[in-house]
Structure formats: C-alpha cells, structure tokens
Design an enzyme around this catalytic site. Structure first.
Site, PDB file in Angstrom:
ATOM      1  N   TRP A 266       0.827  -1.201   0.000  1.00 40.24           N
ATOM      2  CA  TRP A 266       0.000   0.000   0.000  1.00 40.24           C
ATOM      3  C   TRP A 266       0.867   1.260   0.000  1.00 40.24           C
ATOM      4  O   TRP A 266       0.512   2.263  -0.612  1.00 40.24           O
ATOM      5  CB  TRP A 266      -0.913  -0.002   1.224  1.00 40.24           C
ATOM      6  CG  TRP A 266      -1.794   1.204   1.328  1.00 40.24           C
ATOM      7  CD1 TRP A 266      -3.014   1.408   0.730  1.00 40.24           C
ATOM      8  CD2 TRP A 266      -1.538   2.401   2.084  1.00 40.24           C
ATOM      9  NE1 TRP A 266      -3.520   2.629   1.070  1.00 40.24           N
ATOM     10  CE2 TRP A 266      -2.642   3.269   1.899  1.00 40.24           C
ATOM     11  CE3 TRP A 266      -0.482   2.821   2.900  1.00 40.24           C
ATOM     12  CZ2 TRP A 266      -2.707   4.519   2.500  1.00 40.24           C
ATOM     13  CZ3 TRP A 266      -0.561   4.061   3.497  1.00 40.24           C
ATOM     14  CH2 TRP A 266      -1.661   4.890   3.291  1.00 40.24           C
ATOM     15  N   HIS A 267       2.022   1.203   0.658  1.00 40.12           N
ATOM     16  CA  HIS A 267       2.877   2.386   0.761  1.00 40.12           C
ATOM     17  C   HIS A 267       3.549   2.740  -0.555  1.00 40.12           C
ATOM     18  O   HIS A 267       3.928   3.901  -0.755  1.00 40.12           O
ATOM     19  CB  HIS A 267       3.945   2.178   1.843  1.00 40.12           C
ATOM     20  CG  HIS A 267       3.426   2.359   3.228  1.00 40.12           C
ATOM     21  ND1 HIS A 267       2.850   1.332   3.955  1.00 40.12           N
ATOM     22  CD2 HIS A 267       3.376   3.456   4.038  1.00 40.12           C
ATOM     23  CE1 HIS A 267       2.495   1.785   5.151  1.00 40.12           C
ATOM     24  NE2 HIS A 267       2.800   3.056   5.224  1.00 40.12           N
ATOM     25  N   GLY A 268       3.743   1.790  -1.442  1.00 42.87           N
ATOM     26  CA  GLY A 268       4.379   2.120  -2.710  1.00 42.87           C
ATOM     27  C   GLY A 268       4.594   0.906  -3.582  1.00 42.87           C
ATOM     28  O   GLY A 268       4.622  -0.233  -3.110  1.00 42.87           O
TER      29      GLY A 268
END
Length: 418
Positions: A266-268
C-alpha cells in the site's frame, strides 16, 4: 461509489446486493491498481521473462499519480463495505459523500477516516468552539515542528547518507537509519497532527493516528501506535474477515503475513516496501506464536527498579528492529538495501570526514534528543501540546521554526561521515 452505495442499500435480493458490492470493490481497487501498480507489475513481469531469455519491452502508462489516491480509495472501500454490512445507511446527499471521500486535510497522509465517524460530523451543524480551535492551532503548530524542524532536518542527513552509503562507515550508516526513522515519523505524524488541527478549526474531530510509537515495547505495540487508522483499517476490513486470530496457528500466521505484505504494498509500488512488510511480519511472528501480541497494553511508567530497566531495554530493542526495517523502506532497491546492511555490519572504520561543519552534525543529534524528551513528557496526553505548559511548549515550537533561518546555511552538503 456514491451510486453503488445507494444500489447496495436498495437491493432486495442477496445476489443483486453482492453484484453491486463487488462492482464497487473492483472499481475502487481497479483505479488504484491502474494508476499506482500497473507499471510496477508490467516492469516486474518483463524482468522475470528476461531472466528466462525472453526479450520483452513492457507497455508502461507513466501516468501522473492522482494526489491522495490511496487514501480516498480506502475511504471509498470502507464506505462500500460498511453499507454492505448494514453498519451505516447509504448517503443520498452527493455533496456530503464527496466531502467525506475527498476531505482535503486527509488526502496527503491521512488519517484514514471511516464513514461511521466522519459522515455524521459532516452532516451535523457545527458551532465555533474557542477551546477546540485553540487545541487545533496547537496541533497545527506542533505538526509543523514535526514536519519542518524534525522531518526536513533529518531528511537532509538521511538522504546524504543513503545516497552515498557506499563510502560510509558503520556508525554513519546506523545514524542514517535513525535519522530516517525520525524523518518518516515527523513526516507522517506531523501531517496527521496538522490534519487533526485544521479539522478542529472546522469543528470536526478526526481519529488519532500516531500514539508515540517509538516508545513501544514490542512490534505488536508499535503497530497499535503507528499509523493507527491504517492498521485498524487492515484489521477490520481484511484481517478479521480472513479469520483474524481464530482458527489454527497456521491460518493466523497466514493472515498476519497477508496483512503486513498488503501494508507494505500500500505504501508504494516497489519490492522494497514488500520486503519491509515481510520483515515486520517476521518480527510479529514470535509474539503471535507465544500469544504475547497483546502483552503491552497499559501506559508506560518508569521507576527506579528492575522492571523499568527491562522496559527501557524493550523500547530500545524495538526501536532498533524498527530502524533496521526502515532501511528497506528507504532504499532505492532491494540490492541497495542489502548492500547498505552489509556495510552496516562490516565497514567499521571511524574516520572523521565530512564536508559540513562538525558542530552541526552534533546539533541534529541534540535536536532529536530534545524531541524525544518532549514526546516522552507528553505521551500520556491526548493532545501533544496541551495542558498547563501548553504556552511554554508553543513558544518552544515557534522558536524552533525561527531557528531554522540561522541553521539552513549549513544544510547543503554532499555527505558527512563519522
């Protein structure tokens, strides 16, 4: 999502309700996948084929990522799920729904709000409250201090070290991980504090998103205190539906790895984030297997006894594990992360070589220590700078911001090394 929410509520059969529910999920996740993850999967698949001798030129979109797409996607997903589960009624007023999904203070870095919490506040008439506004101003100022004084200052040193890690010794590399730990905490929690503060000016109360995570005594406690809205979102909408902590240990382990891998992804769109999530899952595993993942719930108190020394050791050990994992989060690639770690444990030279003034390298460390002291003294309060000493802390915050004017001349340099 506005339309599908109404259709989900109005359906009279389970089949049609499921259809509109899954249509909502696919549309939400589809937009996020296309904009944020398509190029990542295309390039990764191309590299995999090239390893087997197939020459492939992947078709990449190279689209500009819409601002806040991860956050308003999760807002939309939680709304659809809550309507489907009959936790809330579908919103018929499009303006109120649009405000909930795209509420501007939340788009950059959260917190991720639920419709059950934010929508009722949007629809309720609000009256200006001076005390609430004063708390909001304090939150905004403290958020600015975290972002500008702590995060941006630490970023200067962290970037210099990570960008030139090949020439750094072990101590410098260790400090680089510590600087990045405070950089990312100052960034994320600073933005969240500002969002909460801005919302207070509008008479809206947002969920607390960070609760002094670097004072955690184990990884489970860290994740209860770090990016709380994201952790609780994955818990409520992914972990519990998968079975949560019920069932066999094997299923519990599976669920934990799914959650942490999704959190990293989700962060990248980079394998480094997935590795970061995988490493945190490994950290969490011993606590889960020993049923100790909820051992540290109470507020930390320190006294002159053995238990306090044990607590301090636990905090330091958890912080070291967290900093080690942050190396993968910050590195440009998996290869760079492993090279960084290798040098961290093998390059033990201690030369005093750096291009910036030596005195300012010590000052950044003193700044971090001062920040830790302030955080520790306010760890039991709901607001970071509230109470009898709020004005004193506010003055300290403003002085810190003004001090950057005299400090900025020393922030541009190529690298530094202890």
């Amino acid at each position: 999502m506005y339309y599908t929410g109404i259709k989900i509520q109005d359906c009279t059969t389970t089949k049609s309700k499921s259809f509109w529910f899954w249509a909502s999920i696919i549309i939400n996740v589809g937009f996020l996948g296309i904009f944020k993850y398509y190029d990542f999967f295309a390039v990764s698949f191309s590299n995999l084929l090239q390893n087997f001798g197939f020459m492939v030129s992947p078709l990449t979109l190279k689209w500009i990522l819409p601002v806040g797409i991860s956050f308003y996607t999760f807002h939309g997903l939680s709304y659809s799920i809550d309507v489907y589960k009959s936790r809330i009624k579908a919103e018929n007023n499009f303006t109120d729904y649009a405000l909930f999904v795209s509420y501007f203070p939340l788009l950059v870095a959260g917190p991720i709000e639920r419709a059950t919490h934010l929508l009722p506040q949007v629809k309720t008439k609000r009256v200006f409250n001076f005390q609430q506004a004063k708390e909001g101003i304090f939150m905004i100022v403290w958020g600015l201090v975290k972002k500008v004084v702590i995060a941006d200052t630490c970023a200067t040193y962290a970037n210099a070290i990570f960008d030139h890690y090949e020439s750094m010794n072990s101590l410098s590399l260790a400090l680089g991980a510590v600087f990045f730990a405070f950089q990312i905490y100052g960034d994320f929690s600073g933005y969240s504090d500002m969002a909460i503060g801005i919302s207070k000016l509008f008479g809206i109360e947002l969920l607390r998103n960070f609760n002094y995570p670097y004072f955690s005594r184990d990884i489970a406690e860290f994740w209860r205190r770090w990016h709380i809205s994201l952790s609780s979102w994955f818990r409520d909408y992914v972990y519990i539906p998968l079975g949560g902590s019920k069932g066999t240990k094997l299923k519990q382990v599976r669920n934990v790895f799914i959650i942490f891998l999704l959190s990293g992804f989700w962060h990248g769109a980079n394998w480094t984030y997935i590795a970061w999530g995988f490493l945190n899952a490994l950290y969490f595993l011993p606590l889960l297997l020993q049923n100790k993942n909820r051992s540290n719930i109470e507020t930390i108190t320190l006294k002159l006894n053995f238990d306090s020394f044990k607590t301090v050791f636990q905090i330091l050990f958890t912080f070291i594990l967290t900093c080690f994992a942050w190396i993968f989060f910050r590195a440009n690639s998996i290869t760079a992360a492993f090279d960084y770690i290798k040098l961290l444990f093998t390059n033990g030279a201690f030369e005093w070589q750096y291009l910036a003034n030596r005195r300012y390298n010590y000052e950044i460390i003193m700044l971090i220590i001062l920040f830790i002291v302030v955080e520790w003294n306010t760890r039991t309060k709901q607001e970071p700078i509230s109470g009898k000493q709020s004005m004193l802390k506010l003055i300290i915050c403003i002085a810190s911001l003004l001090a950057l004017g005299t400090y900025s001349d020393y922030k541009e340099f190529i690298y530094f090394q202890f």
